[in-house]
Design a protein around this motif. Structure first.
Motif, PDB file in Angstrom:
ATOM      1  N   UNK A  42      -3.857   5.582  -9.847  1.00 38.67           N
ATOM      2  CA  UNK A  42      -2.059   6.383 -10.170  1.00 38.67           C
ATOM      3  C   UNK A  42      -1.450   5.856 -10.067  1.00 38.67           C
ATOM      4  N   UNK A  43      -0.712   4.876  -9.783  1.00 38.49           N
ATOM      5  CA  UNK A  43       0.349   4.290  -9.627  1.00 38.49           C
ATOM      6  C   UNK A  43       0.267   3.221 -10.669  1.00 38.49           C
ATOM      7  N   UNK A  44      -0.901   2.951 -11.417  1.00 39.60           N
ATOM      8  CA  UNK A  44      -0.823   1.592 -12.053  1.00 39.60           C
ATOM      9  C   UNK A  44      -0.549   1.898 -13.529  1.00 39.60           C
ATOM     10  N   UNK A  54       4.084   6.841  -0.448  1.00 37.95           N
ATOM     11  CA  UNK A  54       3.376   7.392  -1.534  1.00 37.95           C
ATOM     12  C   UNK A  54       2.298   6.194  -1.213  1.00 37.95           C
ATOM     13  N   UNK A  55       1.004   6.551  -1.468  1.00 36.82           N
ATOM     14  CA  UNK A  55       0.687   5.655  -1.424  1.00 36.82           C
ATOM     15  C   UNK A  55      -0.350   4.745  -2.936  1.00 36.82           C
ATOM     16  N   UNK A  85      10.854  -2.125 -10.604  1.00 34.86           N
ATOM     17  CA  UNK A  85      10.926  -1.103 -11.005  1.00 34.86           C
ATOM     18  C   UNK A  85      10.893  -0.227  -9.444  1.00 34.86           C
ATOM     19  N   UNK A  86      10.015   1.319 -10.196  1.00 31.28           N
ATOM     20  CA  UNK A  86       9.600   1.842  -8.443  1.00 31.28           C
ATOM     21  C   UNK A  86      10.661   2.720  -8.477  1.00 31.28           C
ATOM     22  N   UNK A  87      10.855   4.372  -7.389  1.00 35.24           N
ATOM     23  CA  UNK A  87      11.632   4.452  -6.966  1.00 35.24           C
ATOM     24  C   UNK A  87      12.830   3.692  -6.014  1.00 35.24           C
ATOM     25  N   UNK A  88      12.098   3.041  -5.279  1.00 30.84           N
ATOM     26  CA  UNK A  88      12.941   2.423  -4.082  1.00 30.84           C
ATOM     27  C   UNK A  88      12.066   1.256  -3.928  1.00 30.84           C
ATOM     28  N   UNK A  90       1.078  -1.257   0.014  1.00 33.68           N
ATOM     29  CA  UNK A  90      -0.049   0.024  -0.370  1.00 33.68           C
ATOM     30  C   UNK A  90       0.823   1.253  -0.366  1.00 33.68           C
ATOM     31  N   UNK A  91       1.960   1.351   0.774  1.00 37.31           N
ATOM     32  CA  UNK A  91       2.267   2.428   0.600  1.00 37.31           C
ATOM     33  C   UNK A  91       4.204   1.777   0.965  1.00 37.31           C
TER      34      UNK A  91
END
Length: 476
Positions: free
Chosen positions: A91-93, A86-87, A376-379, A74-75
């Motif tokens: 918008x994350x998809x 971020x949650x 992937x993803x920022x962190x 979730x976070x």
């Protein structure tokens, strides 16, 4: 032999529905779900890593693993800073989903409550968003005027996305809220199925998840707080029976040529206790605070000596562990050349951590690059920690001085997630075949595409489940 292509497909999602309960312990009290099993195929559906609602449903609907999706719960860390989170909403998809493929082929879609659909976006059909929706004051439908129609339905309004607090000690309130929320969701489903055009319908009921977390200790003799004859001993089975009845009512309004899939994104199991991950890191010298808290506190509220910190963690149903890497984090300590040896040491030490008596609990510590096709993803986390193979929760707070706990840091919670969800599929051309093995949740989307006779994009990671949609079936 080529099967006829499906004209209508319905997916009934039961978040966290546990196969050992639905297929075994409660089976004789669930006539509608058991009848679907007898008419088709069924079995355990392996979840993703980590096996939690976000990202599991989007992994199912995209046929991509969480590493490809780029979020792991979730976070998530928003960047390499220490504070920003971020949650993961809609918008994350960023990957195309099953209903995108169906819409492009001209299929009309209806969605209710599928996790990570809030905020809503345009689709070829109708959408009512999920449990992450703040309230009915939000824009929670597509098209927007569907919200006005829902407000006129006395069985549905005011619509409920989730129970308001499933970790409250007021168990009677939770029980009543679960039934009310579920009745409204299924009433809305029946309304839309019988008044709107559709080729594909999907709903997800969150109550099956909430009832496990709120009432598992009252049902399970293996839970350390179980008391025989307690007043809530039958709440979970009663809720399953109620859901089965609602499923039966829904099946009655479906056209006879409909293919029906019942799925859960992960299972549930008894929570034995919690492991205070950050307390352990402090005691082992990996995490250094400027000052220890006088009372249990969230790590985010404390002053961390980042220049002397090797690693820190996040709590939840599983643990996420982050290394403080030089050149990557602002005050990184771990030299890049020491990254792997540091991770390996943490893996070894965490997997050796036992219960309060030192007995092994079967902890698994996983490296993301061994789980995913790409990352992937920022962190992303540097390590995933499944304490007791998910029978122990990861507790993120510090200040007790204790590594083991039997109190949850976010409120009463009796159950943790299990890695196997479930799948039942029945419909035209699906021969009764009993249980099938080896199913994984990323298989759902390519299987449904094949049911409709549509091409399957090459980058999907799942496979077509042949007992449901024959591999030899002609493609569009």
């Amino acid at each position: 032999m080529t099967r006829e292509r499906a004209t209508k497909v319905v997916v009934i999602g039961l978040d966290c529905a546990e196969p050992s309960l639905l297929f075994e312990r409660f089976a004789d009290r669930l006539p509608n779900l058991s009848r679907l099993r007898d008419q088709g195929v069924w079995g355990k559906l392996r979840s993703c890593d980590p096996p939690i609602t976000v990202p599991a449903w989007m992994s199912m609907m995209s046929s991509k693993d969480p590493g490809t999706l780029g979020y792991y719960g979730f976070r998530n860390r928003a960047d390499r800073s220490y504070e920003k989170m971020t949650t993961a909403t809609a918008l994350a998809v960023h990957e195309p989903l099953l209903w995108d493929f169906l819409g492009a082929a001209g299929k009309r879609v209806i969605l209710i409550g599928v996790p990570q659909t809030y905020p809503p976006r345009p689709i070829n059909g109708l959408m009512v968003t999920d449990f992450l929706t703040p309230s009915i004051a939000s824009n929670y439908t597509y098209p927007p005027d569907l919200k006005e129609e829902i407000a006129l339905l006395p069985e549905v309004h005011p619509y409920e996305f989730d129970v308001s607090d499933f970790r409250t000690p007021d168990k009677g309130k939770i029980r009543d809220s679960l039934i009310r929320m579920t009745d409204k969701r299924f009433a809305l489903a029946r309304h839309l199925l019988t008044t709107k055009p559709w080729d594909f319908f999907m709903m997800v009921e969150m109550g099956t998840d909430r009832v496990h977390h709120a009432f598992w200790q009252y049902m399970d003799p293996n839970h350390h707080r179980y008391e025989p004859g307690n007043p809530f001993e039958t709440v979970i089975v009663d809720y399953y029976v109620h859901v089965d009845r609602k499923v039966g009512e829904l099946l009655k309004v479906l056209p006879k040529d409909t293919h029906v899939l019942v799925v859960s994104d992960h299972g549930a199991q008894c929570m034995d206790g919690g492991i205070a991950l950050n307390e352990w890191l402090i005691q082992q010298g990996y995490l250094v605070l400027h000052e220890s808290p006088a009372t249990p506190s969230r790590l985010e509220s404390l002053k961390i000596d980042w220049a002397r910190t090797t690693a820190w963690g996040s709590g939840g149903y599983y643990g996420r562990l982050f290394l403080n890497v030089k050149g990557r984090e602002p005050q990184g300590l771990v030299a890049p050349e020491d990254y792997e040896t540091t991770r390996d040491r943490l893996v070894s030490e965490l997997e050796a951590l036992g219960d309060p008596d030192g007995k092994p609990i079967g902890t698994r510590v996983l490296k993301p690059e061994n789980l995913y096709r790409t990352i992937r993803g920022a962190s992303p986390p540097d390590l995933f920690v499944y304490f007791g193979n998910l029978r122990w929760r990861s507790v993120g707070t510090v200040g007790t001085g204790q590594i083991h706990t039997f109190e949850n840091d976010t409120g009463p919670d009796d159950a943790n997630h299990a890695q196997d969800g479930l799948l039942i599929a029945a419909g035209p051309g699906i021969a009764p075949a009993g249980p099938i093995d080896g199913m994984q949740l990323m298989d759902v989307t390519p299987t449904i595409l094949r049911l409709f006779g549509l091409d399957i994009p090459a980058d999907l990671q799942g496979r077509v489940l042949k007992p449901i949609a024959s591999h030899e079936e002609a493609l569009a």
